[in-house]
Design a protein around this motif. Structure first.
Motif, PDB file in Angstrom:
ATOM      1  N   ILE A   8       0.833  -1.208   0.000  1.00  0.00           N
ATOM      2  CA  ILE A   8       0.000   0.000   0.000  1.00  0.00           C
ATOM      3  C   ILE A   8       0.867   1.257   0.000  1.00  0.00           C
ATOM      4  CG2 ILE A   8      -1.652   1.354   1.362  1.00  0.00           C
ATOM      5  CD1 ILE A   8      -2.842  -1.352   2.305  1.00  0.00           C
ATOM      6  N   VAL A   9       1.882   1.263   0.863  1.00  0.00           N
ATOM      7  CA  VAL A   9       2.800   2.407   0.929  1.00  0.00           C
ATOM      8  C   VAL A   9       3.533   2.579  -0.399  1.00  0.00           C
ATOM      9  CG1 VAL A   9       4.866   3.326   2.034  1.00  0.00           C
ATOM     10  CG2 VAL A   9       3.063   2.288   3.427  1.00  0.00           C
ATOM     11  N   SER A  10       3.946   1.449  -1.012  1.00  0.00           N
ATOM     12  CA  SER A  10       4.632   1.498  -2.303  1.00  0.00           C
ATOM     13  C   SER A  10       3.739   2.100  -3.376  1.00  0.00           C
ATOM     14  CB  SER A  10       5.069   0.096  -2.726  1.00  0.00           C
ATOM     15  OG  SER A  10       6.044  -0.419  -1.848  1.00  0.00           O
ATOM     16  N   LEU A  11       2.469   1.687  -3.388  1.00  0.00           N
ATOM     17  CA  LEU A  11       1.524   2.207  -4.381  1.00  0.00           C
ATOM     18  C   LEU A  11       1.382   3.723  -4.257  1.00  0.00           C
ATOM     19  CD1 LEU A  11      -0.704   1.763  -6.538  1.00  0.00           C
ATOM     20  CD2 LEU A  11      -2.319   1.472  -4.653  1.00  0.00           C
ATOM     21  N   ILE A  12       1.172   4.187  -3.036  1.00  0.00           N
ATOM     22  CA  ILE A  12       1.017   5.626  -2.811  1.00  0.00           C
ATOM     23  C   ILE A  12       2.293   6.368  -3.199  1.00  0.00           C
ATOM     24  CG2 ILE A  12       0.670   7.412  -1.061  1.00  0.00           C
ATOM     25  CD1 ILE A  12      -1.044   5.326   0.470  1.00  0.00           C
ATOM     26  N   GLY A  13       3.431   5.833  -2.766  1.00  0.00           N
ATOM     27  CA  GLY A  13       4.711   6.485  -3.045  1.00  0.00           C
ATOM     28  C   GLY A  13       5.034   6.533  -4.522  1.00  0.00           C
ATOM     29  N   ILE A  14       4.801   5.439  -5.230  1.00  0.00           N
ATOM     30  CA  ILE A  14       5.119   5.371  -6.659  1.00  0.00           C
ATOM     31  C   ILE A  14       4.220   6.300  -7.463  1.00  0.00           C
ATOM     32  CG2 ILE A  14       4.991   3.865  -8.689  1.00  0.00           C
ATOM     33  CD1 ILE A  14       6.080   1.613  -6.846  1.00  0.00           C
ATOM     34  N   TYR A  15       2.915   6.280  -7.193  1.00  0.00           N
ATOM     35  CA  TYR A  15       2.002   7.151  -7.930  1.00  0.00           C
ATOM     36  C   TYR A  15       2.274   8.629  -7.636  1.00  0.00           C
ATOM     37  CZ  TYR A  15      -0.921   3.339  -9.703  1.00  0.00           C
ATOM     38  OH  TYR A  15      -1.405   2.243 -10.375  1.00  0.00           O
ATOM     39  N   ALA A  16       2.593   8.925  -6.382  1.00  0.00           N
ATOM     40  CA  ALA A  16       2.932  10.310  -6.026  1.00  0.00           C
ATOM     41  C   ALA A  16       4.207  10.750  -6.740  1.00  0.00           C
ATOM     42  CB  ALA A  16       3.108  10.427  -4.513  1.00  0.00           C
ATOM     43  N   THR A  17       5.158   9.840  -6.863  1.00  0.00           N
ATOM     44  CA  THR A  17       6.418  10.155  -7.544  1.00  0.00           C
ATOM     45  C   THR A  17       6.191  10.437  -9.018  1.00  0.00           C
ATOM     46  OG1 THR A  17       7.670   8.781  -5.989  1.00  0.00           O
ATOM     47  CG2 THR A  17       8.736   9.321  -8.074  1.00  0.00           C
ATOM     48  N   ALA A  64       2.547  -1.205 -13.432  1.00  0.00           N
ATOM     49  CA  ALA A  64       1.284  -0.477 -13.578  1.00  0.00           C
ATOM     50  C   ALA A  64       1.537   1.018 -13.737  1.00  0.00           C
ATOM     51  CB  ALA A  64       0.385  -0.738 -12.373  1.00  0.00           C
ATOM     52  N   SER A  65       2.601   1.504 -13.115  1.00  0.00           N
ATOM     53  CA  SER A  65       2.901   2.934 -13.202  1.00  0.00           C
ATOM     54  C   SER A  65       3.279   3.356 -14.619  1.00  0.00           C
ATOM     55  CB  SER A  65       4.020   3.317 -12.227  1.00  0.00           C
ATOM     56  OG  SER A  65       5.280   2.817 -12.647  1.00  0.00           O
ATOM     57  N   THR A  66       3.760   2.410 -15.455  1.00  0.00           N
ATOM     58  CA  THR A  66       4.070   2.759 -16.838  1.00  0.00           C
ATOM     59  C   THR A  66       2.793   3.002 -17.636  1.00  0.00           C
ATOM     60  OG1 THR A  66       4.179   0.451 -17.634  1.00  0.00           O
ATOM     61  CG2 THR A  66       6.208   1.408 -16.737  1.00  0.00           C
ATOM     62  N   PHE A  67       1.709   2.338 -17.249  1.00  0.00           N
ATOM     63  CA  PHE A  67       0.406   2.591 -17.875  1.00  0.00           C
ATOM     64  C   PHE A  67      -0.130   3.946 -17.413  1.00  0.00           C
ATOM     65  CE2 PHE A  67       0.862  -1.908 -18.395  1.00  0.00           C
ATOM     66  CZ  PHE A  67       0.205  -2.204 -19.575  1.00  0.00           C
ATOM     67  N   LEU A  68       0.127   4.274 -16.166  1.00  0.00           N
ATOM     68  CA  LEU A  68      -0.254   5.595 -15.657  1.00  0.00           C
ATOM     69  C   LEU A  68       0.458   6.677 -16.459  1.00  0.00           C
ATOM     70  CD1 LEU A  68      -1.475   7.582 -13.627  1.00  0.00           C
ATOM     71  CD2 LEU A  68       0.405   7.017 -12.053  1.00  0.00           C
ATOM     72  N   VAL A  69       1.735   6.453 -16.744  1.00  0.00           N
ATOM     73  CA  VAL A  69       2.518   7.423 -17.519  1.00  0.00           C
ATOM     74  C   VAL A  69       1.900   7.641 -18.898  1.00  0.00           C
ATOM     75  CG1 VAL A  69       4.703   7.736 -18.767  1.00  0.00           C
ATOM     76  CG2 VAL A  69       4.736   7.135 -16.348  1.00  0.00           C
ATOM     77  N   THR A  70       1.598   6.554 -19.618  1.00  0.00           N
ATOM     78  CA  THR A  70       1.052   6.721 -20.971  1.00  0.00           C
ATOM     79  C   THR A  70      -0.346   7.334 -20.949  1.00  0.00           C
ATOM     80  OG1 THR A  70       0.305   4.398 -20.963  1.00  0.00           O
ATOM     81  CG2 THR A  70       2.422   4.873 -22.016  1.00  0.00           C
ATOM     82  N   LEU A 215      -7.186   2.947  -8.968  1.00  0.00           N
ATOM     83  CA  LEU A 215      -6.615   3.951  -8.074  1.00  0.00           C
ATOM     84  C   LEU A 215      -5.756   4.990  -8.794  1.00  0.00           C
ATOM     85  CD1 LEU A 215      -5.613   1.709  -5.014  1.00  0.00           C
ATOM     86  CD2 LEU A 215      -7.585   3.240  -5.230  1.00  0.00           C
ATOM     87  N   ASP A 216      -5.359   4.707 -10.038  1.00  0.00           N
ATOM     88  CA  ASP A 216      -4.530   5.705 -10.725  1.00  0.00           C
ATOM     89  C   ASP A 216      -5.356   6.800 -11.391  1.00  0.00           C
ATOM     90  OD1 ASP A 216      -5.399   4.906 -13.273  1.00  0.00           O
ATOM     91  OD2 ASP A 216      -3.507   4.001 -13.859  1.00  0.00           O
ATOM     92  N   THR A 217      -6.686   6.597 -11.459  1.00  0.00           N
ATOM     93  CA  THR A 217      -7.549   7.595 -12.104  1.00  0.00           C
ATOM     94  C   THR A 217      -7.443   8.978 -11.454  1.00  0.00           C
ATOM     95  OG1 THR A 217      -9.080   5.851 -12.778  1.00  0.00           O
ATOM     96  CG2 THR A 217      -9.896   8.113 -12.848  1.00  0.00           C
ATOM     97  N   PRO A 218      -7.477   9.090 -10.113  1.00  0.00           N
ATOM     98  CA  PRO A 218      -7.321  10.420  -9.510  1.00  0.00           C
ATOM     99  C   PRO A 218      -5.985  11.081  -9.864  1.00  0.00           C
ATOM    100  CG  PRO A 218      -8.169   8.857  -7.896  1.00  0.00           C
ATOM    101  CD  PRO A 218      -7.764   8.053  -9.091  1.00  0.00           C
ATOM    102  N   VAL A 219      -4.959  10.257 -10.086  1.00  0.00           N
ATOM    103  CA  VAL A 219      -3.644  10.808 -10.439  1.00  0.00           C
ATOM    104  C   VAL A 219      -3.702  11.419 -11.840  1.00  0.00           C
ATOM    105  CG1 VAL A 219      -1.178  10.332 -10.657  1.00  0.00           C
ATOM    106  CG2 VAL A 219      -2.546   9.044  -9.008  1.00  0.00           C
ATOM    107  N   VAL A 220      -4.407  10.775 -12.761  1.00  0.00           N
ATOM    108  CA  VAL A 220      -4.548  11.325 -14.114  1.00  0.00           C
ATOM    109  C   VAL A 220      -5.337  12.634 -14.072  1.00  0.00           C
ATOM    110  CG1 VAL A 220      -5.341  10.894 -16.468  1.00  0.00           C
ATOM    111  CG2 VAL A 220      -4.463   9.003 -15.103  1.00  0.00           C
ATOM    112  N   TYR A 221      -6.404  12.664 -13.261  1.00  0.00           N
ATOM    113  CA  TYR A 221      -7.156  13.908 -13.087  1.00  0.00           C
ATOM    114  C   TYR A 221      -6.255  15.010 -12.520  1.00  0.00           C
ATOM    115  CZ  TYR A 221     -11.925  12.220 -14.050  1.00  0.00           C
ATOM    116  OH  TYR A 221     -13.072  11.759 -14.665  1.00  0.00           O
TER     117      TYR A 221
END
Length: 236
Positions: A8-17, A64-70, A215-221
């Protein structure tokens, strides 16, 4: 600290990064993150853990973070920049295969202590990286295509290109991750684990990808808001 908390901490940290890289370095920051995630995910995937009642390999969140990037690049910069991130990920994979395997051409010094561990870790790297390379290329190209195909439909549906972000983000990523999960796990680990274990790993991986995609949707917004507010580093 148990595995669930670490994940959970990794997910938050990676998406925030990822968001911070975009905020302070613009597109270049996301390209750099793609390179980082591509290399580290293919090392981390060698580690198997138990978490949330499932047997799973690591590397899922990083990948998964690479999909967030694209998705961020597709939404805020344009399709060509998302495809560029995919090309960078592929190039990094090829270079990493060549560099990591070149280490084994050297004869270790008598005082060397690291080579046996390096050999153990990276002896499977060519297979993993080659499978990852092929799957990454197929799935990421599909993801960018699907994102923009869905975008056309959401624009028609809502009469506004800004609306429906959550549909195109989740729709493209969740289908892409389904393809990725089964293609990668069966390609990379066939013969290393029995069929039952492979299915457990694949199903656990997709559950994680499904959750991380949602969970990555709010990051894209958030990335779109930063871009529209002029708070993303300018690039010429």
């Amino acid at each position: 600290m148990n595995n669930e908390i670490v994940l959970i901490v990794s997910l938050i940290g990676i998406y925030a990064t990822v968001l911070l890289f975009y905020r302070f370095f613009g597109r270049s920051g996301l390209y750099v993150w793609t390179a980082i995630a591509t290399i580290t995910a293919n090392i981390e995937v060698l580690i198997m853990v138990d978490a949330f009642g499932m047997e799973q390999t690591l590397g899922n969140i990083l990948f998964a973070s690479t999909f967030l990037v694209t998705d961020i690049l597709s939404e805020t910069e344009g399709r060509q920049y998302a495809n560029k991130a995919v090309s960078i990920g592929i190039a990094v994979s090829v270079v990493f295969i060549l560099v990591s395997q070149s280490w084994f051409l050297y004869e270790p010094n008598a005082n060397d202590w690291a080579s046996p561990a390096i050999q153990t870790i990276f002896s499977n790297t060519p297979r993993l990286m080659l499978v990852s390379f092929a799957v990454y290329a197929i799935v990421q190209v599909f993801d960018v295509f699907a994102y923009h195909a869905i975008w056309k439909h959401t624009t028609k549906l809502f009469g506004d290109s800004r609306k429906g972000l959550w549909i195109r983000n989740n729709g493209s990523t969740m289908v892409s991750q389904l393809l990725n999960t089964f293609l990668f796990n069966f390609g990379a680990f066939w013969g290393m684990y029995d069929i039952a274990t492979l299915f457990h790993i694949a199903i656990a991986g997709y559950v994680i990808y499904f959750v991380t995609s949602a969970l990555d949707t709010p990051v894209v917004y958030a990335a779109r808001r930063l871009k529209e507010a002029g708070k993303v580093a300018d690039e010429k």
